[in-house]
Design a protein around this motif. Structure first.
Motif, PDB file in Angstrom:
ATOM      1  N   UNK A   1       0.843  -1.204   0.000  1.00 54.15           N
ATOM      2  CA  UNK A   1       0.000   0.000   0.000  1.00 54.15           C
ATOM      3  C   UNK A   1       0.875   1.248   0.000  1.00 54.15           C
ATOM      4  N   UNK A   2       1.938   1.224   0.806  1.00 51.89           N
ATOM      5  CA  UNK A   2       2.834   2.394   0.853  1.00 51.89           C
ATOM      6  C   UNK A   2       3.430   2.670  -0.521  1.00 51.89           C
ATOM      7  N   UNK A   3       3.916   1.641  -1.180  1.00 49.02           N
ATOM      8  CA  UNK A   3       4.506   1.831  -2.507  1.00 49.02           C
ATOM      9  C   UNK A   3       3.466   2.311  -3.514  1.00 49.02           C
ATOM     10  N   UNK A   4       2.275   1.752  -3.454  1.00 46.21           N
ATOM     11  CA  UNK A   4       1.209   2.169  -4.359  1.00 46.21           C
ATOM     12  C   UNK A   4       0.854   3.634  -4.126  1.00 46.21           C
ATOM     13  N   UNK A   5       0.764   4.038  -2.869  1.00 44.04           N
ATOM     14  CA  UNK A   5       0.447   5.435  -2.537  1.00 44.04           C
ATOM     15  C   UNK A   5       1.591   6.369  -2.943  1.00 44.04           C
ATOM     16  N   UNK A   6       2.832   5.916  -2.792  1.00 44.79           N
ATOM     17  CA  UNK A   6       3.982   6.732  -3.218  1.00 44.79           C
ATOM     18  C   UNK A   6       3.953   6.963  -4.726  1.00 44.79           C
TER      19      UNK A   6
ATOM     20  N   UNK B   1     -13.243 -12.674 -14.898  1.00 45.08           N
ATOM     21  CA  UNK B   1     -13.965 -12.171 -16.073  1.00 45.08           C
ATOM     22  C   UNK B   1     -13.944 -10.657 -16.193  1.00 45.08           C
ATOM     23  N   UNK B   2     -13.026 -10.010 -15.498  1.00 43.68           N
ATOM     24  CA  UNK B   2     -12.939  -8.549 -15.562  1.00 43.68           C
ATOM     25  C   UNK B   2     -11.501  -8.146 -15.839  1.00 43.68           C
ATOM     26  N   UNK B   3     -11.367  -7.078 -16.600  1.00 48.29           N
ATOM     27  CA  UNK B   3     -10.040  -6.497 -16.795  1.00 48.29           C
ATOM     28  C   UNK B   3      -9.759  -5.601 -15.602  1.00 48.29           C
ATOM     29  N   UNK B   4      -8.599  -5.778 -14.987  1.00 48.69           N
ATOM     30  CA  UNK B   4      -8.232  -4.940 -13.849  1.00 48.69           C
ATOM     31  C   UNK B   4      -7.916  -3.530 -14.326  1.00 48.69           C
TER      32      UNK B   4
ATOM     33  N   UNK C   1      -5.253  -1.263 -10.070  1.00 49.18           N
ATOM     34  CA  UNK C   1      -5.381  -2.602  -9.486  1.00 49.18           C
ATOM     35  C   UNK C   1      -4.316  -3.540 -10.054  1.00 49.18           C
ATOM     36  N   UNK C   2      -4.018  -3.415 -11.337  1.00 51.65           N
ATOM     37  CA  UNK C   2      -2.968  -4.232 -11.945  1.00 51.65           C
ATOM     38  C   UNK C   2      -1.618  -3.922 -11.301  1.00 51.65           C
ATOM     39  N   UNK C   3      -1.349  -2.649 -11.050  1.00 55.43           N
ATOM     40  CA  UNK C   3      -0.083  -2.275 -10.393  1.00 55.43           C
ATOM     41  C   UNK C   3      -0.044  -2.812  -8.970  1.00 55.43           C
ATOM     42  N   UNK C   4      -1.165  -2.753  -8.258  1.00 53.18           N
ATOM     43  CA  UNK C   4      -1.217  -3.301  -6.898  1.00 53.18           C
ATOM     44  C   UNK C   4      -0.931  -4.801  -6.924  1.00 53.18           C
TER      45      UNK C   4
ATOM     46  N   UNK D   1       2.758  -9.274  -5.796  1.00 50.25           N
ATOM     47  CA  UNK D   1       3.511 -10.441  -6.256  1.00 50.25           C
ATOM     48  C   UNK D   1       5.012 -10.219  -6.112  1.00 50.25           C
ATOM     49  N   UNK D   2       5.486  -9.034  -6.464  1.00 49.58           N
ATOM     50  CA  UNK D   2       6.912  -8.740  -6.354  1.00 49.58           C
ATOM     51  C   UNK D   2       7.390  -8.701  -4.911  1.00 49.58           C
TER      52      UNK D   2
END
Length: 182
Positions: free
Chosen positions: A2-7, A159-162, A166-169, A174-175
């Motif tokens: 979450x921190x990285x995503x917010x940064x 059945x949905x494209x992120x 959301x894809x970055x999260x 995973x990383x």
């Protein structure tokens, strides 16, 4: 994560939801973290293996592994019997071990606080432990035999494209799990 995503995306509208459920449903969520496989039309991948440890006040057990049989009749602080906790309690029962549950909470810090206060011991996944090496009250011990570790899974709708966010999260989760930082 979450921190990285917010940064990376400080203006993003990130919303988190926590629910204790034996059978989670992804519904309208973009991503779902759960300690087990998720049913329904989802794609999913295991991102973390999280071994268990016995947590006790210093001196309750000698250094080293704690035999599973030593938990029989012992006052224990535990999480609610849902998610992986239910499986752990089935392992106790299968081994003829019946800890005396004196308090339950879904709050990991609450569990540790009650152990710190002397209410009982706990068996928690390592990810839930917030014990510094220089802690003068609590110790963590391996269990013998070792419990099958908890597995943390990441699921997303099949059945949905992120969205790009959301894809970055998902990529970050995973990383970080591969790097051991999750």
């Amino acid at each position: 994560m979450v921190r990285r995503l917010r940064d990376e995306h400080p203006a993003a509208d990130v919303r988190l939801f926590e629910e204790e459920s034996a059978e989670p449903r992804i519904g309208e969520l973009d991503l779902l973290f759960f300690d087990g496989r998720v049913g329904g039309e989802v794609e999913q991948t295991r991102i973390l293996i999280d071994p268990y440890a016995v947590v006790a006040r210093r001196g309750v057990f000698p250094p080293g592994p704690v035999p599973l049989a030593a938990l029989d009749g012992v006052a224990m602080v535990a999480q609610p019997p849902i998610c992986d906790q239910a499986r752990v309690e089935r392992v106790y029962a299968g081994a003829g071990v019946a800890p005396r549950i004196v308090f339950r909470t879904a709050d990991n810090r609450g569990v540790l606080s009650m152990v710190r206060a002397g209410l009982g011991i706990a068996v928690l996944p390592r990810l839930a432990l917030d014990i510094r090496p220089d802690d003068d009250v609590l110790t963590a011990h391996p269990l013998d035999p070792v419990l099958t570790p908890r597995e943390i899974w990441l699921a997303w709708p099949a059945n949905r494209t992120l969205s790009p966010l959301a894809e970055r999260a998902r990529e970050l989760a995973l990383g970080l799990a591969v790097d051991g930082e999750a």
